[in-house]
Motif scaffolding. Structure first.
Motif, PDB file in Angstrom:
ATOM      1  N   HIS A  22     -32.940  60.447  16.267  1.00  0.00           N
ATOM      2  CA  HIS A  22     -31.685  60.860  15.638  1.00  0.00           C
ATOM      3  C   HIS A  22     -30.515  60.685  16.604  1.00  0.00           C
ATOM      4  O   HIS A  22     -29.467  60.130  16.238  1.00  0.00           O
ATOM      5  N   ASP A  23     -30.663  61.142  17.827  1.00  0.00           N
ATOM      6  CA  ASP A  23     -29.585  61.032  18.814  1.00  0.00           C
ATOM      7  C   ASP A  23     -29.234  59.579  19.100  1.00  0.00           C
ATOM      8  O   ASP A  23     -28.053  59.223  19.219  1.00  0.00           O
ATOM      9  N   LEU A  24     -30.253  58.727  19.211  1.00  0.00           N
ATOM     10  CA  LEU A  24     -30.026  57.302  19.467  1.00  0.00           C
ATOM     11  C   LEU A  24     -29.270  56.668  18.303  1.00  0.00           C
ATOM     12  O   LEU A  24     -28.284  55.946  18.497  1.00  0.00           O
ATOM     13  N   VAL A  25     -29.707  56.942  17.072  1.00  0.00           N
ATOM     14  CA  VAL A  25     -29.047  56.389  15.887  1.00  0.00           C
ATOM     15  C   VAL A  25     -27.590  56.862  15.821  1.00  0.00           C
ATOM     16  O   VAL A  25     -26.685  56.061  15.570  1.00  0.00           O
ATOM     17  N   CYS A  26     -27.357  58.130  16.066  1.00  0.00           N
ATOM     18  CA  CYS A  26     -25.988  58.651  16.020  1.00  0.00           C
ATOM     19  C   CYS A  26     -25.110  58.002  17.083  1.00  0.00           C
ATOM     20  O   CYS A  26     -23.954  57.657  16.813  1.00  0.00           O
ATOM     21  N   ALA A  27     -25.635  57.808  18.271  1.00  0.00           N
ATOM     22  CA  ALA A  27     -24.866  57.145  19.330  1.00  0.00           C
ATOM     23  C   ALA A  27     -24.548  55.701  18.945  1.00  0.00           C
ATOM     24  O   ALA A  27     -23.421  55.225  19.152  1.00  0.00           O
ATOM     25  N   ALA A  28     -25.518  55.004  18.374  1.00  0.00           N
ATOM     26  CA  ALA A  28     -25.327  53.598  18.021  1.00  0.00           C
ATOM     27  C   ALA A  28     -24.330  53.419  16.875  1.00  0.00           C
ATOM     28  O   ALA A  28     -23.557  52.465  16.866  1.00  0.00           O
ATOM     29  N   PHE A  29     -24.349  54.320  15.905  1.00  0.00           N
ATOM     30  CA  PHE A  29     -23.515  54.155  14.718  1.00  0.00           C
ATOM     31  C   PHE A  29     -22.168  54.885  14.801  1.00  0.00           C
ATOM     32  O   PHE A  29     -21.330  54.708  13.922  1.00  0.00           O
ATOM     33  N   ALA A  30     -21.950  55.674  15.828  1.00  0.00           N
ATOM     34  CA  ALA A  30     -20.721  56.484  15.916  1.00  0.00           C
ATOM     35  C   ALA A  30     -19.456  55.633  15.828  1.00  0.00           C
ATOM     36  O   ALA A  30     -18.463  56.049  15.216  1.00  0.00           O
ATOM     37  N   PRO A  62     -36.999  53.382  31.148  1.00  0.00           N
ATOM     38  CA  PRO A  62     -37.606  54.457  31.933  1.00  0.00           C
ATOM     39  C   PRO A  62     -37.032  55.850  31.655  1.00  0.00           C
ATOM     40  O   PRO A  62     -37.763  56.825  31.656  1.00  0.00           O
ATOM     41  N   GLU A  63     -35.735  55.926  31.355  1.00  0.00           N
ATOM     42  CA  GLU A  63     -35.116  57.242  31.180  1.00  0.00           C
ATOM     43  C   GLU A  63     -35.189  57.787  29.756  1.00  0.00           C
ATOM     44  O   GLU A  63     -35.219  58.992  29.561  1.00  0.00           O
ATOM     45  N   SER A  64     -35.209  56.908  28.743  1.00  0.00           N
ATOM     46  CA  SER A  64     -35.201  57.359  27.349  1.00  0.00           C
ATOM     47  C   SER A  64     -35.277  56.160  26.409  1.00  0.00           C
ATOM     48  O   SER A  64     -35.107  55.019  26.838  1.00  0.00           O
ATOM     49  N   PRO A  65     -35.485  56.419  25.110  1.00  0.00           N
ATOM     50  CA  PRO A  65     -35.451  55.314  24.145  1.00  0.00           C
ATOM     51  C   PRO A  65     -34.059  54.690  24.082  1.00  0.00           C
ATOM     52  O   PRO A  65     -33.046  55.404  24.174  1.00  0.00           O
ATOM     53  N   VAL A  66     -34.026  53.359  23.930  1.00  0.00           N
ATOM     54  CA  VAL A  66     -32.747  52.654  23.870  1.00  0.00           C
ATOM     55  C   VAL A  66     -32.546  51.896  22.568  1.00  0.00           C
ATOM     56  O   VAL A  66     -31.444  51.425  22.286  1.00  0.00           O
ATOM     57  N   ALA A  67     -33.587  51.774  21.753  1.00  0.00           N
ATOM     58  CA  ALA A  67     -33.457  51.088  20.465  1.00  0.00           C
ATOM     59  C   ALA A  67     -34.539  51.604  19.529  1.00  0.00           C
ATOM     60  O   ALA A  67     -35.607  52.035  19.966  1.00  0.00           O
ATOM     61  N   ARG A  86     -28.813  51.692  21.423  1.00  0.00           N
ATOM     62  CA  ARG A  86     -27.884  52.555  22.152  1.00  0.00           C
ATOM     63  C   ARG A  86     -26.718  51.711  22.680  1.00  0.00           C
ATOM     64  O   ARG A  86     -26.926  50.587  23.145  1.00  0.00           O
ATOM     65  N   PRO A  87     -25.501  52.220  22.608  1.00  0.00           N
ATOM     66  CA  PRO A  87     -24.326  51.416  22.993  1.00  0.00           C
ATOM     67  C   PRO A  87     -24.424  50.750  24.365  1.00  0.00           C
ATOM     68  O   PRO A  87     -24.007  49.602  24.524  1.00  0.00           O
ATOM     69  N   ASP A  88     -24.991  51.420  25.353  1.00  0.00           N
ATOM     70  CA  ASP A  88     -25.068  50.829  26.685  1.00  0.00           C
ATOM     71  C   ASP A  88     -26.136  49.746  26.802  1.00  0.00           C
ATOM     72  O   ASP A  88     -26.268  49.117  27.854  1.00  0.00           O
ATOM     73  N   HIS A  89     -26.891  49.505  25.733  1.00  0.00           N
ATOM     74  CA  HIS A  89     -27.892  48.437  25.725  1.00  0.00           C
ATOM     75  C   HIS A  89     -27.609  47.375  24.656  1.00  0.00           C
ATOM     76  O   HIS A  89     -28.398  46.449  24.483  1.00  0.00           O
ATOM     77  N   GLN A  90     -26.479  47.502  23.961  1.00  0.00           N
ATOM     78  CA  GLN A  90     -26.119  46.512  22.949  1.00  0.00           C
ATOM     79  C   GLN A  90     -25.729  45.203  23.625  1.00  0.00           C
ATOM     80  O   GLN A  90     -25.291  45.186  24.760  1.00  0.00           O
TER      81      GLN A  90
END
Length: 155
Positions: A22-30, A62-67, A86-90
């Motif tokens: 949920h957090d990843l999706v919200c960050a990506a779509f914000a 390593p730190e968290s899910p990115v996609a 995630r925006p920093d991995h787009q």
């Protein structure tokens, strides 16, 4: 799958991943909220349910899910319900890699069609899909925006 970045791994999401999804999706779509004037549908989804009922794949750094990729099996096709990076991995090819995974999964599951939809204002998403061989099948008004429906026949 991620030969150019060995720190990334692919796995199916587990029930305890629901909040991270949920957090990843919200960050990506914000970034789409101001353009749409509302939250995109994936930001409103129940990922505790989705992780249990659908095929949800995570790309982990390593730190968290990115996609994340959420697939729903239908009788004659596989539906891409959500795809988020995630925006920093787009811009690193993760979306493209996950769409290729969706194609492989559709074939593996005996389906010859992959479907998805996206608001027309999400031009990068549409361009990615069209560039990978999806074709537009229709448009439909949803609230005050146009939703573009795409599909790709799989050989």
């Amino acid at each position: 799958m991620f030969a150019d970045n060995p720190d990334l791994t692919l796995r199916r999401a587990a029930p305890d991943d629901a909040k991270a999804v949920h957090d990843l999706v919200c960050a990506a779509f914000a970034r789409h909220v101001p353009v749409l004037g509302r939250k995109p549908r994936p930001m409103l989804a129940d990922y505790a349910f989705a992780v249990r009922a659908h095929q949800v794949w995570l790309v982990d750094a390593p730190e968290s899910p990115v996609a994340v990729l959420e697939l729903i099996a239908a009788e004659d096709h596989l539906l891409v319900q959500a795809l988020a990076v995630r925006p920093d991995h787009q811009g690193r090819g993760l979306g493209k890699a996950l769409l290729h995974l969706a194609e492989r999964e559709a074939r593996r599951q005996g389906r010859c069609l992959l479907k998805l939809s996206s608001p027309e204002v999400m031009t990068e998403s549409l361009a990615l899909c069209l560039g990978l061989g999806f074709r537009e099948t229709r448009r439909q008004t949803y609230w005050d925006s146009q939703i573009v429906f795409l599909e790709k026949a799989l050989a």
